[in-house]
Design a protein around this motif. Structure first.
Motif, short mmCIF file in Angstrom:
data_model
loop_
_atom_site.label_atom_id
_atom_site.label_comp_id
_atom_site.label_asym_id
_atom_site.label_seq_id
_atom_site.Cartn_x
_atom_site.Cartn_y
_atom_site.Cartn_z
N SER A 1 -24.52 -6.44 17.01
CA SER A 1 -25.53 -7.33 17.57
C SER A 1 -25.70 -8.50 16.60
N ILE A 2 -25.53 -9.71 17.10
CA ILE A 2 -25.58 -10.90 16.23
C ILE A 2 -26.61 -11.88 16.77
N ARG A 3 -27.44 -12.41 15.84
CA ARG A 3 -28.38 -13.45 16.26
C ARG A 3 -28.57 -14.43 15.12
N LYS A 4 -28.96 -15.66 15.47
CA LYS A 4 -29.14 -16.73 14.49
C LYS A 4 -30.44 -16.51 13.74
N ASP A 5 -30.41 -16.69 12.42
CA ASP A 5 -31.63 -16.63 11.62
C ASP A 5 -31.89 -18.02 11.06
N LYS A 6 -32.78 -18.11 10.05
CA LYS A 6 -33.18 -19.43 9.54
C LYS A 6 -31.99 -20.26 9.06
N LYS A 7 -31.15 -19.66 8.21
CA LYS A 7 -30.00 -20.40 7.68
C LYS A 7 -28.68 -19.88 8.22
N HIS A 8 -28.54 -18.56 8.21
CA HIS A 8 -27.27 -17.96 8.62
C HIS A 8 -27.48 -17.08 9.86
N TYR A 9 -26.72 -16.01 9.93
CA TYR A 9 -26.81 -15.10 11.08
C TYR A 9 -27.11 -13.68 10.59
N ILE A 10 -27.85 -12.92 11.40
CA ILE A 10 -28.13 -11.51 11.11
C ILE A 10 -27.24 -10.66 12.00
N VAL A 11 -26.48 -9.77 11.37
CA VAL A 11 -25.58 -8.86 12.09
C VAL A 11 -26.13 -7.45 11.98
N GLU A 12 -26.30 -6.79 13.12
CA GLU A 12 -26.80 -5.41 13.13
C GLU A 12 -25.70 -4.46 13.56
N GLU A 13 -25.54 -3.37 12.80
CA GLU A 13 -24.63 -2.30 13.21
C GLU A 13 -25.52 -1.18 13.75
N PRO A 14 -25.57 -0.99 15.07
CA PRO A 14 -26.57 -0.08 15.67
C PRO A 14 -26.43 1.38 15.23
N VAL A 15 -25.21 1.86 14.92
CA VAL A 15 -25.03 3.27 14.58
C VAL A 15 -25.72 3.61 13.26
N SER A 16 -25.44 2.82 12.23
CA SER A 16 -26.06 3.09 10.92
C SER A 16 -27.46 2.49 10.84
N GLY A 17 -27.75 1.49 11.70
CA GLY A 17 -29.04 0.82 11.63
C GLY A 17 -29.12 -0.18 10.49
N ASP A 18 -27.96 -0.58 9.96
CA ASP A 18 -27.93 -1.55 8.85
C ASP A 18 -27.87 -2.98 9.38
N PHE A 19 -28.41 -3.90 8.56
CA PHE A 19 -28.41 -5.32 8.91
C PHE A 19 -27.75 -6.10 7.77
N PHE A 20 -27.01 -7.15 8.13
CA PHE A 20 -26.33 -7.97 7.14
C PHE A 20 -26.50 -9.44 7.51
N GLU A 21 -26.58 -10.27 6.47
CA GLU A 21 -26.65 -11.71 6.70
C GLU A 21 -25.27 -12.30 6.45
N LEU A 22 -24.75 -13.06 7.41
CA LEU A 22 -23.44 -13.67 7.27
C LEU A 22 -23.52 -15.15 7.62
N PRO A 23 -22.71 -15.98 6.97
CA PRO A 23 -22.67 -17.41 7.32
C PRO A 23 -21.90 -17.61 8.61
N GLU A 24 -21.92 -18.85 9.08
CA GLU A 24 -21.28 -19.17 10.37
C GLU A 24 -19.79 -18.84 10.38
N ILE A 25 -19.11 -19.08 9.27
CA ILE A 25 -17.68 -18.81 9.22
C ILE A 25 -17.39 -17.31 9.40
N GLY A 26 -18.27 -16.48 8.86
CA GLY A 26 -18.11 -15.03 9.02
C GLY A 26 -18.30 -14.60 10.47
N ILE A 27 -19.28 -15.22 11.14
CA ILE A 27 -19.53 -14.90 12.55
C ILE A 27 -18.36 -15.36 13.41
N ASP A 28 -17.82 -16.52 13.06
CA ASP A 28 -16.64 -17.03 13.79
C ASP A 28 -15.48 -16.03 13.67
N ALA A 29 -15.27 -15.53 12.44
CA ALA A 29 -14.18 -14.56 12.22
C ALA A 29 -14.43 -13.28 13.02
N ILE A 30 -15.68 -12.81 13.04
CA ILE A 30 -16.01 -11.58 13.78
C ILE A 30 -15.74 -11.76 15.27
#
Length: 394
Positions: A15-44
């Motif tokens: 699950s990916i959504r835009k945050d203040k500067k970058h993007y927040i990525v959620e992995e629903p199984v583990s329930g972990d969240f990560f912040e990634l820049p736009e280039i990382g989201i593009d790669a994903i």
């Protein structure tokens, strides 16, 4: 698992959504969240579309000419973060226990109960109470807490037990504020025990707050303090209305405890609730870590030049320098609290204990001193136990 340009990568559902500067990525199984820049989201997104790694790297280099692109290294990082489901058809072992634990947190509290305490109107009331408390203390300086407020009786054991009991109840109320606030969004929370400096604290895991937007996250972080402001307001009003009542001493302890905790929230060398609000508002989610790097660099013999640090911290350079100042202010605030409250309390307590042990008091006072010393040893043992437990978990 070894990754090459020929590897076929299948990501977990993300699950990916835009945050203040970058993007927040959620992995629903583990329930972990990560912040990634736009280039990382593009790669994903390209990985999700099944593009080959070599094609992705070429496309990213073309789209982001000023960025250093290494798609193999990026996929290996995704593997470490648990965001990859398969590599060349082989399923990557996944962690599920963490989410299971989190998902069971206080779900028995109905969503409607949380909304009752945290909605638009109530949030404004909490803010008004905070302002009212400041005005009351300014207009009535005699209500300002004193270090001797915790010494209601001659017995130090009784004093410490009452103070710890009141403080414990207030801590639970504070944490329950966080829990109700996150339940207002129908999300789970987890309550744990830890320590900060010499203090044993309860902490509510608000990781699931990353599902919410920035404004709603701030309300979650301030929820505990909101409940404290209600209690502080009621205590101050009762002290004004009934200055000679029998419970005035208990109210004094409540005011002292909440007052110290409010100051403690501004000590930004620790990750307090207010620290998380600042981090959230600025979008600098490694503010403390980067601030420490910057402060340490000031005392290094061979310092890097200013431009090098600007490049390391990118757009956060000014914010990190400002945070460094606030970090030092937090240390000063702690020292002020120590001088005005902690040191005088310790001095008064152990001077009394010493005098009782050498026979200045009666027999009851002697045994009171013995029991107090045993309690002190137990508290130190508990602190060491919690510190080690927390260290092992990390």
């Amino acid at each position: 698992m070894k990754v090459s340009f020929q590897s076929e990568i299948t990501l977990c559902p993300l699950s990916i959504r835009k945050d203040k500067k970058h993007y927040i990525v959620e992995e629903p199984v583990s329930g972990d969240f990560f912040e990634l820049p736009e280039i990382g989201i593009d790669a994903i997104k390209r990985l999700e579309n099944g593009e080959e790694l070599v094609s992705i790297e070429q496309a990213l280099k073309k789209s982001y000419p000023h960025e250093e692109v290494d798609i193999i290294d990026f996929v290996e990082q995704l593997l470490e973060l648990g965001l990859v489901h398969e590599v060349d058809g082989v399923i990557v072992k996944k962690e599920q226990a963490k989410f299971t634990s989190r998902s069971g947190g206080f779900l028995w509290i109905p969503y409607s109960v949380g909304r009752l305490f945290f909605n638009g109107a109530m949030n404004k009331i909490y803010m008004l109470l905070f302002i009212a408390n400041i005005i009351i203390l300014i207009l009535n300086p005699e209500l300002f807490p004193h270090y001797k407020d915790i010494f209601l009786f001659d017995s130090m054991v009784l004093n410490i037990l009452i103070y710890l009991s009141i403080s414990l109840v207030l801590i639970f109320i504070h944490e329950f504020g966080h829990i109700l606030a996150i339940r207002a969004h129908d999300l789970p929370a987890k309550l744990s025990i830890g320590n900060r400096l010499l203090f044993i604290v309860f902490e509510t895991d608000l990781t699931q707050a990353w599902k919410l937007d920035q404004k709603k996250r701030n309300i979650l972080y301030l929820a505990g303090m909101s409940f404290e402001q209600v209690i502080l307001f009621l205590s101050l009003v009762l002290m004004l209305l009934f200055p000679y009542s029998g419970f005035i001493g208990i109210l004094g302890i409540i005011v002292l405890d909440i007052f110290i905790k409010c100051i403690y929230q501004c000590c930004f060398y620790m990750k307090t609730d207010v620290y998380y609000v600042v981090e959230n508002l600025t979008g600098c989610y490694n503010l403390m870590e980067n601030g420490k790097i910057y402060l340490n660099s000031l005392f290094k013999k061979h310092q890097k030049d200013k431009e090098t640090y600007k490049e390391i911290f990118e757009n956060e350079w000014n914010m990190i320098r400002l945070y460094s100042v606030v970090y030092i202010v937090g240390v000063v605030l702690t020292l002020i609290l120590a001088v005005l409250y902690f040191v005088p309390q310790l001095y008064y307590t152990y001077t009394t204990i010493y005098l009782n042990l050498v026979g200045a008091g009666n027999r009851a006072a002697f045994w009171d001193a013995i029991v107090f010393l045993v309690m002190t040893m137990f508290m130190l043992f508990l602190l060491v136990f919690v510190s080690r437990k927390q260290k092992d978990e990390n």
